[in-house]
Design a protein around this motif. Structure first.
Motif, PDB file in Angstrom:
ATOM      1  N   ARG A 121       6.793 -30.084 -81.143  1.00 59.41           N
ATOM      2  CA  ARG A 121       7.779 -28.768 -80.626  1.00 59.41           C
ATOM      3  C   ARG A 121       6.598 -27.836 -79.738  1.00 59.41           C
ATOM      4  NH1 ARG A 121      12.546 -28.522 -82.716  1.00 59.41           N
ATOM      5  NH2 ARG A 121      12.024 -28.853 -85.137  1.00 59.41           N
ATOM      6  N   ILE A 122       6.980 -27.029 -79.289  1.00 56.79           N
ATOM      7  CA  ILE A 122       6.530 -26.154 -78.137  1.00 56.79           C
ATOM      8  C   ILE A 122       5.745 -24.792 -78.571  1.00 56.79           C
ATOM      9  CG2 ILE A 122       8.036 -25.520 -76.692  1.00 56.79           C
ATOM     10  CD1 ILE A 122       5.834 -26.463 -74.254  1.00 56.79           C
ATOM     11  N   PHE A 123       4.301 -24.643 -78.301  1.00 59.73           N
ATOM     12  CA  PHE A 123       4.251 -22.934 -78.776  1.00 59.73           C
ATOM     13  C   PHE A 123       3.487 -22.653 -76.768  1.00 59.73           C
ATOM     14  CE2 PHE A 123       4.788 -24.466 -82.532  1.00 59.73           C
ATOM     15  CZ  PHE A 123       4.781 -24.245 -83.441  1.00 59.73           C
ATOM     16  N   PRO A 124       3.992 -22.207 -76.302  1.00 58.49           N
ATOM     17  CA  PRO A 124       3.295 -21.377 -74.743  1.00 58.49           C
ATOM     18  C   PRO A 124       2.378 -20.655 -74.971  1.00 58.49           C
ATOM     19  CG  PRO A 124       5.503 -21.569 -75.246  1.00 58.49           C
ATOM     20  CD  PRO A 124       5.688 -22.116 -76.000  1.00 58.49           C
ATOM     21  N   ALA A 125       1.629 -20.897 -74.517  1.00 59.98           N
ATOM     22  CA  ALA A 125       0.377 -19.962 -74.395  1.00 59.98           C
ATOM     23  C   ALA A 125       0.230 -18.911 -75.566  1.00 59.98           C
ATOM     24  CB  ALA A 125       1.021 -18.882 -73.223  1.00 59.98           C
ATOM     25  N   PRO A 126      -0.625 -19.906 -76.548  1.00 60.54           N
ATOM     26  CA  PRO A 126      -0.430 -19.536 -77.745  1.00 60.54           C
ATOM     27  C   PRO A 126      -1.246 -18.281 -77.448  1.00 60.54           C
ATOM     28  CG  PRO A 126      -1.225 -21.122 -77.795  1.00 60.54           C
ATOM     29  CD  PRO A 126      -1.008 -21.293 -76.011  1.00 60.54           C
ATOM     30  N   TRP A 127      -2.409 -17.527 -77.127  1.00 56.66           N
ATOM     31  CA  TRP A 127      -3.067 -16.791 -77.203  1.00 56.66           C
ATOM     32  C   TRP A 127      -2.312 -15.751 -77.016  1.00 56.66           C
ATOM     33  CZ3 TRP A 127      -2.396 -20.325 -73.298  1.00 56.66           C
ATOM     34  CH2 TRP A 127      -2.037 -19.994 -71.933  1.00 56.66           C
ATOM     35  N   ARG A 128      -1.176 -15.896 -76.977  1.00 48.95           N
ATOM     36  CA  ARG A 128      -0.501 -14.177 -76.587  1.00 48.95           C
ATOM     37  C   ARG A 128      -0.111 -13.725 -77.978  1.00 48.95           C
ATOM     38  NH1 ARG A 128       2.690 -16.098 -71.434  1.00 48.95           N
ATOM     39  NH2 ARG A 128       1.600 -15.492 -69.415  1.00 48.95           N
ATOM     40  N   VAL A 129      -0.161 -14.568 -79.631  1.00 49.80           N
ATOM     41  CA  VAL A 129      -0.146 -14.188 -80.092  1.00 49.80           C
ATOM     42  C   VAL A 129      -1.299 -12.974 -80.841  1.00 49.80           C
ATOM     43  CG1 VAL A 129       1.237 -16.163 -80.884  1.00 49.80           C
ATOM     44  CG2 VAL A 129      -0.890 -16.034 -81.601  1.00 49.80           C
ATOM     45  N   LEU A 130      -2.384 -12.959 -79.473  1.00 49.79           N
ATOM     46  CA  LEU A 130      -3.292 -12.629 -80.695  1.00 49.79           C
ATOM     47  C   LEU A 130      -3.053 -10.590 -80.094  1.00 49.79           C
ATOM     48  CD1 LEU A 130      -6.601 -14.375 -79.185  1.00 49.79           C
ATOM     49  CD2 LEU A 130      -5.481 -13.891 -81.856  1.00 49.79           C
ATOM     50  N   THR A 131      -1.919 -10.381 -78.983  1.00 48.48           N
ATOM     51  CA  THR A 131      -1.804  -9.554 -78.146  1.00 48.48           C
ATOM     52  C   THR A 131      -0.401  -8.909 -78.920  1.00 48.48           C
ATOM     53  OG1 THR A 131      -0.759  -9.884 -76.250  1.00 48.48           O
ATOM     54  CG2 THR A 131      -3.540  -9.632 -76.862  1.00 48.48           C
ATOM     55  N   VAL A 132       0.594  -9.366 -79.637  1.00 49.47           N
ATOM     56  CA  VAL A 132       1.543  -8.734 -80.192  1.00 49.47           C
ATOM     57  C   VAL A 132       1.399  -7.091 -80.192  1.00 49.47           C
ATOM     58  CG1 VAL A 132       3.028  -8.808 -82.178  1.00 49.47           C
ATOM     59  CG2 VAL A 132       2.406 -10.752 -81.172  1.00 49.47           C
ATOM     60  N   ASP A 133      -0.300  -6.367 -81.193  1.00 46.51           N
ATOM     61  CA  ASP A 133       0.578  -5.398 -81.110  1.00 46.51           C
ATOM     62  C   ASP A 133      -0.090  -4.369 -79.863  1.00 46.51           C
ATOM     63  OD1 ASP A 133       1.508  -5.638 -84.001  1.00 46.51           O
ATOM     64  OD2 ASP A 133      -0.594  -5.708 -84.321  1.00 46.51           O
ATOM     65  N   GLU A 134      -0.375  -5.292 -78.935  1.00 48.83           N
ATOM     66  CA  GLU A 134      -0.787  -4.388 -77.576  1.00 48.83           C
ATOM     67  C   GLU A 134       0.469  -4.016 -76.896  1.00 48.83           C
ATOM     68  OE1 GLU A 134      -4.112  -6.394 -76.189  1.00 48.83           O
ATOM     69  OE2 GLU A 134      -5.246  -5.962 -78.084  1.00 48.83           O
ATOM     70  N   PRO A 135      -0.131  -2.513 -76.289  1.00 47.76           N
ATOM     71  CA  PRO A 135       1.347  -1.821 -74.922  1.00 47.76           C
ATOM     72  C   PRO A 135       1.359  -3.042 -73.772  1.00 47.76           C
ATOM     73  CG  PRO A 135      -0.692  -0.545 -75.547  1.00 47.76           C
ATOM     74  CD  PRO A 135      -0.654  -1.374 -76.524  1.00 47.76           C
ATOM     75  N   GLY A 136       2.166  -3.699 -73.534  1.00 48.55           N
ATOM     76  CA  GLY A 136       2.302  -4.096 -72.535  1.00 48.55           C
ATOM     77  C   GLY A 136       2.317  -5.453 -72.353  1.00 48.55           C
ATOM     78  N   HIS A 137       2.319  -6.116 -74.413  1.00 53.12           N
ATOM     79  CA  HIS A 137       2.643  -7.034 -74.820  1.00 53.12           C
ATOM     80  C   HIS A 137       3.662  -7.910 -74.235  1.00 53.12           C
ATOM     81  CE1 HIS A 137       2.647 -10.844 -77.268  1.00 53.12           C
ATOM     82  NE2 HIS A 137       3.398 -10.920 -77.936  1.00 53.12           N
ATOM     83  N   ARG A 138       3.903  -9.575 -73.558  1.00 52.36           N
ATOM     84  CA  ARG A 138       5.538 -10.113 -73.422  1.00 52.36           C
ATOM     85  C   ARG A 138       5.737 -11.057 -73.792  1.00 52.36           C
ATOM     86  NH1 ARG A 138       3.963 -13.418 -68.422  1.00 52.36           N
ATOM     87  NH2 ARG A 138       1.583 -13.500 -68.152  1.00 52.36           N
ATOM     88  N   HIS A 139       6.503 -11.618 -73.344  1.00 55.89           N
ATOM     89  CA  HIS A 139       7.076 -13.219 -74.356  1.00 55.89           C
ATOM     90  C   HIS A 139       7.111 -13.586 -73.295  1.00 55.89           C
ATOM     91  CE1 HIS A 139       7.984 -10.788 -77.707  1.00 55.89           C
ATOM     92  NE2 HIS A 139       8.167 -10.010 -76.793  1.00 55.89           N
TER      93      HIS A 139
END
Length: 139
Positions: A121-139
């Motif tokens: 499985r792949i979870f690219p750039a997993p640190w982005r889950v830490l910013t889910v509730d922040e403005p500007g969060h991107r997938h």
């Protein structure tokens, strides 16, 4: 990659199943991981594919413990791994593939590959889950 490979199909085959998230992320970020990657997989922003001329590759691997401590191959991974590492389940081995042109050391990075629940499985750039509730969060 083989000349007749289908990069989109290869990418989609790595999409995590629902139970894979709990095998990778701790309870503190599990909901955010599902939110982030639901958005990501609805419209993947990249596919598994080297850039033109990148005919070589190298593979780096580090355990979740090494990523947290900054040891082993952890320094070869993107810096965001240090932030998410405390939220990765213990005992995981995370892989990244770096596609490079001959003689080059940097190139296209495919990060977040994990073998869980008997599948890759792949979870690219997993640190982005830490910013889910922040403005500007991107997938």
């Amino acid at each position: 990659m083989k000349p007749d490979a289908n990069p989109l199909a290869l990418t989609l085959a790595l999409e995590p199943a629902y139970e894979d998230y709990a095998a990778v992320f701790d309870e503190e970020v599990l909901a955010a991981a599902r939110i982030h990657y639901d958005g990501f997989w609805a419209k993947p922003s990249w596919i598994v594919s080297p850039a033109p001329g990148q005919t070589e590759f190298r593979i780096e691997m580090a355990t979740s413990e090494q990523l947290a401590a900054g040891t082993g191959a952890a320094p070869q991974f993107p810096g965001g791994y240090r932030a998410i590492a405390p939220h990765l389940k213990p005992g995981l081995t995370i892989y990244e593939i770096v596609f490079v042109a001959p003689g080059q050391t940097s190139g296209v990075i495919l990060d977040g590959l994990v073998h869980v629940n008997g599948k890759w499985r792949i979870f690219p750039a997993p640190w982005r889950v830490l910013t889910v509730d922040e403005p500007g969060h991107r997938h």
